[in-house]
Design a protein around this motif. Structure first.
Motif, PDB file in Angstrom:
ATOM      1  N   ASP A  61       0.827  -1.204   0.000  1.00 42.29           N
ATOM      2  CA  ASP A  61       0.000   0.000   0.000  1.00 42.29           C
ATOM      3  C   ASP A  61       0.864   1.258   0.000  1.00 42.29           C
ATOM      4  OD1 ASP A  61      -2.435   1.513   0.155  1.00 42.29           O
ATOM      5  OD2 ASP A  61      -2.037   1.782   2.296  1.00 42.29           O
ATOM      6  N   ALA A  62       1.896   1.272   0.844  1.00 44.38           N
ATOM      7  CA  ALA A  62       2.777   2.444   0.915  1.00 44.38           C
ATOM      8  C   ALA A  62       3.525   2.633  -0.402  1.00 44.38           C
ATOM      9  CB  ALA A  62       3.761   2.301   2.072  1.00 44.38           C
ATOM     10  N   TRP A  63       4.005   1.552  -0.988  1.00 44.69           N
ATOM     11  CA  TRP A  63       4.739   1.656  -2.253  1.00 44.69           C
ATOM     12  C   TRP A  63       3.823   2.188  -3.350  1.00 44.69           C
ATOM     13  CZ3 TRP A  63       7.854  -2.973  -4.720  1.00 44.69           C
ATOM     14  CH2 TRP A  63       8.704  -2.490  -5.707  1.00 44.69           C
ATOM     15  N   ASN A  64       2.594   1.745  -3.358  1.00 48.57           N
ATOM     16  CA  ASN A  64       1.633   2.203  -4.355  1.00 48.57           C
ATOM     17  C   ASN A  64       1.307   3.692  -4.175  1.00 48.57           C
ATOM     18  OD1 ASN A  64      -0.286   1.991  -6.465  1.00 48.57           O
ATOM     19  ND2 ASN A  64      -1.900   1.783  -4.940  1.00 48.57           N
ATOM     20  N   ARG A  65       1.139   4.120  -2.947  1.00 52.38           N
ATOM     21  CA  ARG A  65       0.742   5.503  -2.685  1.00 52.38           C
ATOM     22  C   ARG A  65       1.895   6.502  -2.794  1.00 52.38           C
ATOM     23  NH1 ARG A  65      -4.414   5.863  -1.137  1.00 52.38           N
ATOM     24  NH2 ARG A  65      -5.384   4.060  -0.172  1.00 52.38           N
ATOM     25  N   THR A  66       3.080   6.107  -2.348  1.00 52.57           N
ATOM     26  CA  THR A  66       4.206   7.049  -2.336  1.00 52.57           C
ATOM     27  C   THR A  66       4.933   7.113  -3.662  1.00 52.57           C
ATOM     28  OG1 THR A  66       5.707   5.354  -1.508  1.00 52.57           O
ATOM     29  CG2 THR A  66       4.632   6.786   0.132  1.00 52.57           C
ATOM     30  N   LYS A  67       4.722   6.128  -4.505  1.00 50.04           N
ATOM     31  CA  LYS A  67       5.416   6.059  -5.801  1.00 50.04           C
ATOM     32  C   LYS A  67       6.930   5.993  -5.596  1.00 50.04           C
ATOM     33  CE  LYS A  67       1.470   6.627  -7.833  1.00 50.04           C
ATOM     34  NZ  LYS A  67       0.595   5.508  -7.751  1.00 50.04           N
ATOM     35  N   TRP A  68       7.358   5.164  -4.623  1.00 50.73           N
ATOM     36  CA  TRP A  68       8.784   4.961  -4.398  1.00 50.73           C
ATOM     37  C   TRP A  68       9.433   4.404  -5.648  1.00 50.73           C
ATOM     38  CZ3 TRP A  68       7.497   1.876   0.551  1.00 50.73           C
ATOM     39  CH2 TRP A  68       7.448   2.727   1.657  1.00 50.73           C
ATOM     40  N   SER A  69      10.722   4.619  -5.787  1.00 52.13           N
ATOM     41  CA  SER A  69      11.461   3.983  -6.871  1.00 52.13           C
ATOM     42  C   SER A  69      11.516   2.480  -6.583  1.00 52.13           C
ATOM     43  CB  SER A  69      12.875   4.550  -6.943  1.00 52.13           C
ATOM     44  OG  SER A  69      13.605   4.178  -5.783  1.00 52.13           O
ATOM     45  N   GLY A  71      14.080   0.616  -6.298  1.00 52.49           N
ATOM     46  CA  GLY A  71      15.110   0.352  -5.302  1.00 52.49           C
ATOM     47  C   GLY A  71      14.636   0.609  -3.881  1.00 52.49           C
ATOM     48  N   THR A  72      13.913   1.710  -3.667  1.00 51.37           N
ATOM     49  CA  THR A  72      13.404   2.027  -2.340  1.00 51.37           C
ATOM     50  C   THR A  72      12.367   1.002  -1.900  1.00 51.37           C
ATOM     51  OG1 THR A  72      13.798   4.373  -2.707  1.00 51.37           O
ATOM     52  CG2 THR A  72      12.264   3.796  -0.941  1.00 51.37           C
ATOM     53  N   GLY A  73      11.476   0.631  -2.789  1.00 51.34           N
ATOM     54  CA  GLY A  73      10.465  -0.370  -2.459  1.00 51.34           C
ATOM     55  C   GLY A  73      11.087  -1.708  -2.104  1.00 51.34           C
ATOM     56  N   ILE A  74      12.079  -2.118  -2.876  1.00 45.99           N
ATOM     57  CA  ILE A  74      12.755  -3.389  -2.610  1.00 45.99           C
ATOM     58  C   ILE A  74      13.535  -3.312  -1.302  1.00 45.99           C
ATOM     59  CG2 ILE A  74      14.586  -4.928  -3.439  1.00 45.99           C
ATOM     60  CD1 ILE A  74      13.502  -4.373  -6.290  1.00 45.99           C
TER      61      ILE A  74
END
Length: 114
Positions: A61-69, A71-74
């Motif tokens: 959910d956070a990765w989807n909302r923040t649009k992390w790169s 690398g950051t998501g992983i």
């Protein structure tokens, strides 16, 4: 940062430290099971499993909302599978949330980065 994004980061942050603690306790229970008569692996495994599933759901959910790169998501996922990684994730998420609040206040007050 909108309220939903801030909430998703907060949820991820709040579950990361308990998930790390449960992982460490599960490792301790595993060692104790093999060296003594103490066997708490099953209940601790259940607790850790539930916290890990929550972490993964909140991470997605956070990765989807923040649009992390990517690398950051992983990075946040890798931190969840390391025994003490949840503590580092919690600290990093706290800094990220604080930076977002400062940026939002600066935008509200009309301060522009030069």
């Amino acid at each position: 940062m909108d309220i939903k994004t801030a909430s998703s980061l907060r949820r991820l942050r709040l579950v990361s430290a308990p998930e790390a603690v449960s992982f460490i306790l599960l490792l301790i229970c595993s060692v104790l099971k093999r060296t003594t008569d103490f066997d708490a692996v099953r209940p601790m495994g259940y607790v850790h499993g539930m916290l890990f599933v929550l972490y993964v759901i909140f991470w997605l959910d956070a990765w989807n909302r923040t649009k992390w790169s990517r690398g950051t998501g992983i990075l946040y996922f890798v931190l969840s599978v390391l025994p003490t990684g949840g503590f580092f994730a919690e600290r990093k998420l706290k800094r990220e949330a604080e930076a977002a609040v400062i940026a939002a206040r600066a935008r509200k007050e009309g301060i522009v980065n030069a």
